[in-house]
Design a protein around this motif. Structure first.
Motif, PDB file in Angstrom:
ATOM      1  N   GLY A  53      63.564  40.412  30.421  1.00 54.11           N
ATOM      2  CA  GLY A  53      64.944  40.204  29.992  1.00 54.11           C
ATOM      3  C   GLY A  53      65.878  39.536  30.975  1.00 54.11           C
ATOM      4  N   CYS A  54      65.398  38.496  31.686  1.00 53.75           N
ATOM      5  CA  CYS A  54      66.276  37.766  32.612  1.00 53.75           C
ATOM      6  C   CYS A  54      67.366  37.026  31.829  1.00 53.75           C
ATOM      7  CB  CYS A  54      65.473  36.765  33.426  1.00 53.75           C
ATOM      8  SG  CYS A  54      64.116  37.510  34.353  1.00 53.75           S
ATOM      9  N   SER A  55      68.613  37.261  32.176  1.00 53.07           N
ATOM     10  CA  SER A  55      69.713  36.634  31.432  1.00 53.07           C
ATOM     11  C   SER A  55      69.683  35.121  31.552  1.00 53.07           C
ATOM     12  CB  SER A  55      71.058  37.174  31.945  1.00 53.07           C
ATOM     13  OG  SER A  55      71.205  36.900  33.336  1.00 53.07           O
ATOM     14  N   TRP A  56      69.149  34.591  32.662  1.00 53.31           N
ATOM     15  CA  TRP A  56      69.127  33.153  32.909  1.00 53.31           C
ATOM     16  C   TRP A  56      67.793  32.498  32.549  1.00 53.31           C
ATOM     17  CZ3 TRP A  56      65.205  33.537  36.218  1.00 53.31           C
ATOM     18  CH2 TRP A  56      65.175  34.625  37.095  1.00 53.31           C
ATOM     19  N   LYS A  60      63.599  31.602  26.686  1.00 56.70           N
ATOM     20  CA  LYS A  60      63.809  32.837  25.928  1.00 56.70           C
ATOM     21  C   LYS A  60      63.071  32.827  24.595  1.00 56.70           C
ATOM     22  CE  LYS A  60      68.231  34.087  28.017  1.00 56.70           C
ATOM     23  NZ  LYS A  60      69.681  34.330  27.810  1.00 56.70           N
ATOM     24  N   PHE A 138      65.489  43.184  36.810  1.00 63.08           N
ATOM     25  CA  PHE A 138      65.563  43.823  35.501  1.00 63.08           C
ATOM     26  C   PHE A 138      64.356  44.737  35.238  1.00 63.08           C
ATOM     27  CE2 PHE A 138      67.102  39.446  35.591  1.00 63.08           C
ATOM     28  CZ  PHE A 138      68.460  39.657  35.420  1.00 63.08           C
TER      29      PHE A 138
END
Length: 217
Positions: A53-56, A60, A138
Motif C-alpha cells: 500500500g505505498c501511497s506513491w 497501483k 507500510f
C-alpha cells in the motif's frame, strides 16, 4: 472477486505443484532502469497482487490480482526464453505473495538468471541470483529478508527517509549494495539532498529511475 478467490483459483489450477499458475499483470523485454543492474537488458515479469500500500506507487493497477489473468508458469518461462538477455526480473505488486519455487526452478533449468524486486514483507520462496530488497514503512520486511538481500534500495520520499534507510542498513550483510533512490514525483526536490547525503555517507550510492528519463517501460 476477492484476492482470496484468486488464490483459490490458482491452487485449483496448480493441482499438486504450488506456483504453476500465477496472476500476471505484464511481461516485457526492456532495460533495467534502477539499482545495481541499471543499464542491463532484462525480461520483466510483473506479477499482480500487493497489500503493502505505498501511497506513491506507480503501478497501483497491479495491486488487485483479480483484475489480471492467471497464466501458466511454463508459458511465462517459454516467452521469457525468446529474448537475447537471459536475465529475468520478477517484480510486482509484491511477487512474494506467491510461491515462486516452480517459476524460478523452470527459469534456472532453461539457463536464465533470476532477479527479484521485493518489499520483503513475505517469506522468501524461489531460487535467486539477485535479491533487491526495497523496504516500505507500510509493511516492514521479515528478518530473514535482510540476510538474503544482495541490494538494499531505499526510496526517499521525505527527509525522515534517510533515518529509515540507515535503520534498515543495520540489518543487511556487509556485501549488500546500498542505494538511495528519490521517489519520482519529488525527484527534483530530493535529489540535491540525496547527493549531499551520499557525499557525506559514501557507503551509499544513488539509484535513479533512468528508464523514465529514457522514456522506456
Amino acid at each position: 472477486m476477492t484476492y482470496l478467490n484468486i488464490l483459490n483459483n490458482i491452487k485449483n489450477k496448480e493441482s499438486i505443484t504450488p506456483g504453476k499458475a500465477l496472476p500476471l499483470m505484464e511481461e516485457y523485454y526492456t532495460i533495467q532502469g534502477e539499482g545495481y543492474h541499471t543499464g542491463k537488458p532484462a525480461y520483466f515479469i510483473r506479477l499482480a497482487g500487493c497489500d503493502v500500500g505505498c501511497s506513491w506507487c506507480d503501478v497501483k493497477e497491479s495491486w488487485n490480482a483479480a483484475l489480471h489473468p492467471i497464466v501458466e508458469a511454463d508459458l511465462i518461462v517459454e516467452k521469457a526464453g525468446r529474448h537475447p538477455s537471459k536475465t529475468i526480473v520478477v517484480t510486482g505488486g509484491e511477487p512474494l505473495m506467491h510461491n515462486l519455487e516452480y517459476l524460478t526452478g523452470q527459469l534456472k533449468k532453461n539457463g536464465m538468471k533470476t532477479h527479484i524486486e521485493t518489499s520483503g514483507a513475505y517469506q522468501l520462496s524461489g531460487v535467486w541470483d539477485w535479491i533487491c530488497l526495497s523496504p516500505k514503512k507500510f509493511k516492514v520486511p521479515l528478518n530473514e529478508m535482510y540476510k538474503n538481500a544482495h541490494e538494499l534500495k531505499m526510496i526517499v520520499y521525505n527527509r525522515h527517509d534517510f533515518e529509515w534507510a540507515e535503520e534498515n542498513a543495520k540489518y543487511v550483510k556487509d556485501t549488500c549494495q546500498l542505494f538511495l533512490q528519490p521517489e519520482w514525483s519529488k525527484a527534483k526536490e530530493l535529489l540535491p539532498l540525496i547527493i549531499e547525503y551520499v557525499k557525506n555517507n559514501p557507503k551509499w550510492k544513488i539509484s535513479l529511475q533512468t528508464h523514465k528519463y529514457m522514456n522506456i517501460p
